[in-house]
Motif scaffolding. Structure first.
Motif, short mmCIF file in Angstrom:
data_model
loop_
_atom_site.label_atom_id
_atom_site.label_comp_id
_atom_site.label_asym_id
_atom_site.label_seq_id
_atom_site.Cartn_x
_atom_site.Cartn_y
_atom_site.Cartn_z
N TYR A 39 42.45 36.24 39.57
CA TYR A 39 43.34 35.28 38.90
C TYR A 39 43.67 34.11 39.82
O TYR A 39 43.79 32.98 39.36
N ARG A 40 43.81 34.37 41.09
CA ARG A 40 44.06 33.27 42.03
C ARG A 40 42.86 32.32 42.07
O ARG A 40 43.01 31.10 42.04
N ALA A 41 41.65 32.87 42.13
CA ALA A 41 40.44 32.04 42.13
C ALA A 41 40.29 31.30 40.80
O ALA A 41 39.89 30.14 40.77
N LEU A 42 40.61 31.97 39.71
CA LEU A 42 40.54 31.33 38.39
C LEU A 42 41.52 30.16 38.33
O LEU A 42 41.19 29.09 37.80
N TYR A 43 42.70 30.32 38.89
CA TYR A 43 43.69 29.25 38.90
C TYR A 43 43.18 28.05 39.71
O TYR A 43 43.34 26.90 39.31
N ASN A 83 28.10 40.82 49.71
CA ASN A 83 26.99 39.87 49.51
C ASN A 83 26.06 40.34 48.40
O ASN A 83 25.59 39.54 47.59
N LYS A 84 25.80 41.65 48.37
CA LYS A 84 24.91 42.21 47.36
C LYS A 84 25.49 42.03 45.95
O LYS A 84 24.78 41.63 45.02
N ASP A 85 26.80 42.30 45.82
CA ASP A 85 27.46 42.11 44.52
C ASP A 85 27.45 40.64 44.11
O ASP A 85 27.19 40.32 42.95
N ALA A 86 27.73 39.76 45.06
CA ALA A 86 27.76 38.33 44.76
C ALA A 86 26.39 37.84 44.30
O ALA A 86 26.29 37.05 43.35
N LEU A 122 29.18 37.41 33.71
CA LEU A 122 30.64 37.40 33.65
C LEU A 122 31.18 38.76 33.20
O LEU A 122 32.17 39.25 33.74
N CYS A 123 30.52 39.37 32.23
CA CYS A 123 30.93 40.70 31.76
C CYS A 123 30.83 41.72 32.90
O CYS A 123 31.75 42.53 33.09
N ASP A 124 29.73 41.67 33.66
CA ASP A 124 29.57 42.59 34.80
C ASP A 124 30.64 42.35 35.86
O ASP A 124 31.20 43.29 36.43
N LEU A 125 30.93 41.07 36.14
CA LEU A 125 31.94 40.74 37.15
C LEU A 125 33.31 41.25 36.74
O LEU A 125 34.02 41.88 37.53
N GLN A 158 29.19 26.78 36.59
CA GLN A 158 29.69 26.32 37.91
C GLN A 158 31.01 26.98 38.25
O GLN A 158 31.22 27.38 39.40
N GLN A 159 31.91 27.09 37.30
CA GLN A 159 33.19 27.72 37.56
C GLN A 159 33.03 29.18 37.92
O GLN A 159 33.67 29.68 38.86
N VAL A 160 32.16 29.89 37.20
CA VAL A 160 31.92 31.30 37.50
C VAL A 160 31.32 31.43 38.90
O VAL A 160 31.74 32.29 39.69
N ASP A 161 30.37 30.57 39.25
CA ASP A 161 29.77 30.62 40.58
C ASP A 161 30.79 30.35 41.67
O ASP A 161 30.79 31.00 42.71
N ARG A 162 31.68 29.39 41.44
CA ARG A 162 32.71 29.09 42.43
C ARG A 162 33.67 30.26 42.62
O ARG A 162 34.08 30.56 43.74
N ILE A 163 34.03 30.89 41.53
CA ILE A 163 34.92 32.06 41.61
C ILE A 163 34.24 33.18 42.39
O ILE A 163 34.84 33.81 43.27
N ILE A 164 32.97 33.43 42.08
CA ILE A 164 32.22 34.49 42.78
C ILE A 164 32.11 34.15 44.26
O ILE A 164 32.33 35.02 45.12
N LEU A 165 31.80 32.90 44.57
CA LEU A 165 31.69 32.51 45.98
C LEU A 165 33.02 32.64 46.71
O LEU A 165 33.06 33.07 47.87
#
Length: 183
Positions: A81-85, A45-48, A62-65, A26-33
């Motif tokens: 880093y801002r999204a991770l925070y 959009n394609k990368d996401a 996660l490795c690809d991102l 969920q955290q990875v998806d939220r960061i990507i979004l």
């Protein structure tokens, strides 16, 4: 010590972020979004869609991102880093690059711990202090014009320019001269 760039920090933090249980799906998806919605120039959009593909394992996505962000540049790493925070603040505060910055002689403020240090007393203490200051202000400005009542307040205000900065003392002295002129 040379200052680390966000890309350098991401290289240093990648093994930690890839560790088992560091980031949830969920955290990875939220960061990507967030990177896709707010910064479509960072993640199209394609990368996401590629990084959110449920058929691939979380570790691979996660490795690809992280690899994509490292190749993209400094601004993209900073926004990660801002999204991770925002989405994983406890994890963000345990990153190896953050711990290295805290252990160094760096004077940069750590916004995560400073906020907790300042709020230890809670809102009740703040409201109590604010109420006291407002009460004193009301007493001085709205109190009865009887000089006997405010004589002690005038004495305190008379000595306060010694303690207070010179800009504020000008206003206090002006207040006192106006009141003493009426006596």
């Amino acid at each position: 010590m040379t200052e680390q760039t966000y890309c350098d920090r991401l290289v240093q933090d990648t093994p930690f972020l890839m560790g088992h249980g560091s980031l949830s799906e969920q955290q990875v998806d939220r960061i990507i979004l967030q990177l896709n919605r707010y910064y479509p120039q960072i993640l199209s959009n394609k990368d996401a869609e590629k990084f959110r593909n449920p058929k691939a394992s979380l570790r691979v996505r996660l490795c690809d991102l992280l690899g994509h962000l490292q190749q993209s540049g400094e601004r993209d790493c900073r926004e990660f880093y801002r999204a991770l925070y925002i989405h994983a603040q406890p994890l963000h505060s345990r990153l190896p690059s953050r711990l290295a910055l805290q252990n160094s002689d760096c004077t940069e403020l750590d916004s995560g711990t400073v906020g907790r240090e300042l709020s230890d007393r809670g809102p009740v203490a703040f409201l109590a202090c604010l109420g006291l200051a407002a009460g004193l202000a009301l007493l001085v400005y709205c109190g009865p014009p009887d000089p006997k009542v405010l004589r002690g307040a005038r004495r305190v205000l008379g000595f306060s320019p010694i303690i207070v900065d010179r800009h504020v003392s000008r206003f206090l002295l002006a207040f006192l001269t106006d009141d003493l002129g009426r006596l």
